[in-house]
Design a protein around this motif. Structure first.
Motif, mmCIF file in Angstrom:
data_model
loop_
_atom_site.group_PDB
_atom_site.id
_atom_site.type_symbol
_atom_site.label_atom_id
_atom_site.label_comp_id
_atom_site.label_asym_id
_atom_site.label_seq_id
_atom_site.Cartn_x
_atom_site.Cartn_y
_atom_site.Cartn_z
ATOM 1 N N LYS A 1 -1.534 15.436 1.154
ATOM 2 C CA LYS A 1 -2.570 16.398 0.540
ATOM 3 C C LYS A 1 -2.710 17.804 1.282
ATOM 4 O O LYS A 1 -3.366 18.614 0.900
ATOM 5 C CB LYS A 1 -3.814 15.759 0.166
ATOM 6 C CG LYS A 1 -3.503 14.579 -0.769
ATOM 7 C CD LYS A 1 -4.813 13.977 -1.251
ATOM 8 C CE LYS A 1 -4.824 12.595 -1.790
ATOM 9 N NZ LYS A 1 -6.077 11.962 -2.296
ATOM 10 N N ILE B 1 0.698 4.376 -3.245
ATOM 11 C CA ILE B 1 0.473 5.882 -2.855
ATOM 12 C C ILE B 1 1.726 6.583 -3.548
ATOM 13 O O ILE B 1 1.817 7.961 -3.121
ATOM 14 C CB ILE B 1 0.215 6.346 -1.528
ATOM 15 C CG1 ILE B 1 1.241 6.026 -0.545
ATOM 16 C CG2 ILE B 1 -1.588 5.646 -1.275
ATOM 17 C CD1 ILE B 1 0.824 6.601 1.176
ATOM 18 N N ILE C 1 -2.197 4.091 5.735
ATOM 19 C CA ILE C 1 -1.712 4.350 4.448
ATOM 20 C C ILE C 1 -2.683 5.694 3.910
ATOM 21 O O ILE C 1 -2.126 6.637 3.348
ATOM 22 C CB ILE C 1 -1.714 3.331 3.491
ATOM 23 C CG1 ILE C 1 -1.225 2.073 4.105
ATOM 24 C CG2 ILE C 1 -0.802 3.595 2.313
ATOM 25 C CD1 ILE C 1 0.417 2.411 4.617
ATOM 26 N N VAL C 2 -3.705 5.358 4.118
ATOM 27 C CA VAL C 2 -4.818 6.667 3.855
ATOM 28 C C VAL C 2 -4.509 7.763 4.417
ATOM 29 O O VAL C 2 -4.182 8.795 3.938
ATOM 30 C CB VAL C 2 -6.153 6.144 4.041
ATOM 31 C CG1 VAL C 2 -7.189 7.324 3.962
ATOM 32 C CG2 VAL C 2 -6.713 5.062 3.307
ATOM 33 N N GLU D 1 9.225 9.783 -0.732
ATOM 34 C CA GLU D 1 8.630 10.381 -1.934
ATOM 35 C C GLU D 1 8.593 12.043 -1.413
ATOM 36 O O GLU D 1 8.840 12.498 -0.453
ATOM 37 C CB GLU D 1 7.098 10.133 -1.653
ATOM 38 C CG GLU D 1 6.370 10.997 -2.522
ATOM 39 C CD GLU D 1 6.261 10.800 -3.935
ATOM 40 O OE1 GLU D 1 7.247 10.019 -4.494
ATOM 41 O OE2 GLU D 1 5.339 11.272 -4.726
ATOM 42 N N ASN E 1 -1.246 9.475 2.948
ATOM 43 C CA ASN E 1 -1.662 9.966 1.683
ATOM 44 C C ASN E 1 -2.346 11.278 1.951
ATOM 45 O O ASN E 1 -2.258 12.411 1.121
ATOM 46 C CB ASN E 1 -2.596 9.068 0.968
ATOM 47 C CG ASN E 1 -2.505 9.276 -0.627
ATOM 48 O OD1 ASN E 1 -1.780 9.842 -1.093
ATOM 49 N ND2 ASN E 1 -3.788 9.144 -1.259
ATOM 50 N N GLU E 2 -3.132 11.358 2.917
ATOM 51 C CA GLU E 2 -4.169 12.682 3.196
ATOM 52 C C GLU E 2 -3.201 13.793 3.717
ATOM 53 O O GLU E 2 -3.622 14.955 3.483
ATOM 54 C CB GLU E 2 -5.402 12.273 4.234
ATOM 55 C CG GLU E 2 -6.353 11.396 3.340
ATOM 56 C CD GLU E 2 -6.834 11.946 2.186
ATOM 57 O OE1 GLU E 2 -7.269 13.235 1.983
ATOM 58 O OE2 GLU E 2 -6.966 11.524 1.146
ATOM 59 N N LYS F 1 0.722 -1.182 -0.051
ATOM 60 C CA LYS F 1 -0.003 0.143 -0.195
ATOM 61 C C LYS F 1 0.843 1.315 -0.018
ATOM 62 O O LYS F 1 0.479 2.393 -0.701
ATOM 63 C CB LYS F 1 -0.961 0.234 1.094
ATOM 64 C CG LYS F 1 -2.193 -0.948 0.998
ATOM 65 C CD LYS F 1 -2.989 -0.996 2.389
ATOM 66 C CE LYS F 1 -4.274 -1.909 2.010
ATOM 67 N NZ LYS F 1 -5.278 -1.227 0.813
#
Length: 237
Positions: A194, A50, A186-187, A66, A190-191, A46
């Protein structure tokens, strides 16, 4: 003057100097099985999904990186994924270093239904390290901590405040949880990349988690199909 309640993580501090360092520490399966290794493999998959790429690997540890943009700034994310059972070095020292220097800390563990926080039979060195870390002169001024264990909101919300201080936002679980589920963290990562607010973060984490299972110890009034697993507690500083 009324207190202003934050609606999002302190991104200016979380991503200070263009760096975001996080550690995901996977504790042993509470049933003595090998689900922790399967969870580790799923977390690896996961993280790659992302956009993070592995830049280093040792026994029990993988490091991902990243570079992303937020508010016209370039930020380098470094995420360590650690399988506690197989970690090649001193896990106690790693935990102390994590509590002091990381911006984001994730701990998946079996909480013993409120009796202990543990990644092994020796509970003390994890809780003691939390106490020591909160007073460390080089501790990060702001951190985000996700405690992935059963009913961590009920059992550990106040305890964690005592352990780690009040300069930390907490992501917690409201109900008995499924150890094998790893997707919500993981969400969350990712958020964060953002720049999302807490409402969006928690909503998407709950969508990823799904409906929490019912446990024999649940109050019948709480056995609702619309209940959500993930909640949060904002620091007072």
């Amino acid at each position: 003057m009324p207190q202003i309640i934050r609606t999002a993580p302190r991104y200016d501090m979380l991503f200070s100097e263009g760096i975001f360092n996080g550690t995901l520490l996977i504790g042993p399966d509470p049933l003595g099985l090998d689900f922790d290794y399967k969870v580790f493999l799923e977390a690896r998959r996961k993280l790659r999904s992302i956009g993070l790429r592995m830049i280093d690997s040792k026994r029990g540890l993988e490091e991902y990186q990243e570079i992303f943009s937020l508010d016209d700034s370039s930020i380098k994310a470094r995420i360590r994924l650690i399988l506690g059972r197989n970690y090649h070095d001193n896990l106690q020292e790693l935990w102390r270093e994590t509590l002091t220097h990381e911006d984001f800390i994730y701990l998946k563990t079996h909480a013993g239904y409120g009796r202990h926080l543990s990644l092994s039979d020796d509970v003390g060195y994890f809780t003691d390290a939390m106490k020591e870390g909160s007073d460390h002169p080089r501790k990060r001024p702001y951190q985000l901590f996700y405690l992935d264990c059963c009913k961590s909101e009920m059992y550990y919300k106040e305890v964690l405040r005592d352990y780690v201080g009040d300069d930390i936002d907490l992501i917690l679980h409201k109900w008995f949880c499924d150890y094998k589920i790893i997707g919500p963290v993981i969400v969350l990562i990712n958020e964060l990349m953002k720049g999302s607010d807490f409402e969006t973060i928690v909503s998407k984490m709950n969508d990823e988690y799904g409906i929490p299972h019912f446990d024999v110890e649940d109050d019948p009034a709480d056995m609702r199909l619309d209940r959500k697993m993930v909640t949060y507690s904002i620091s007072q500083n």
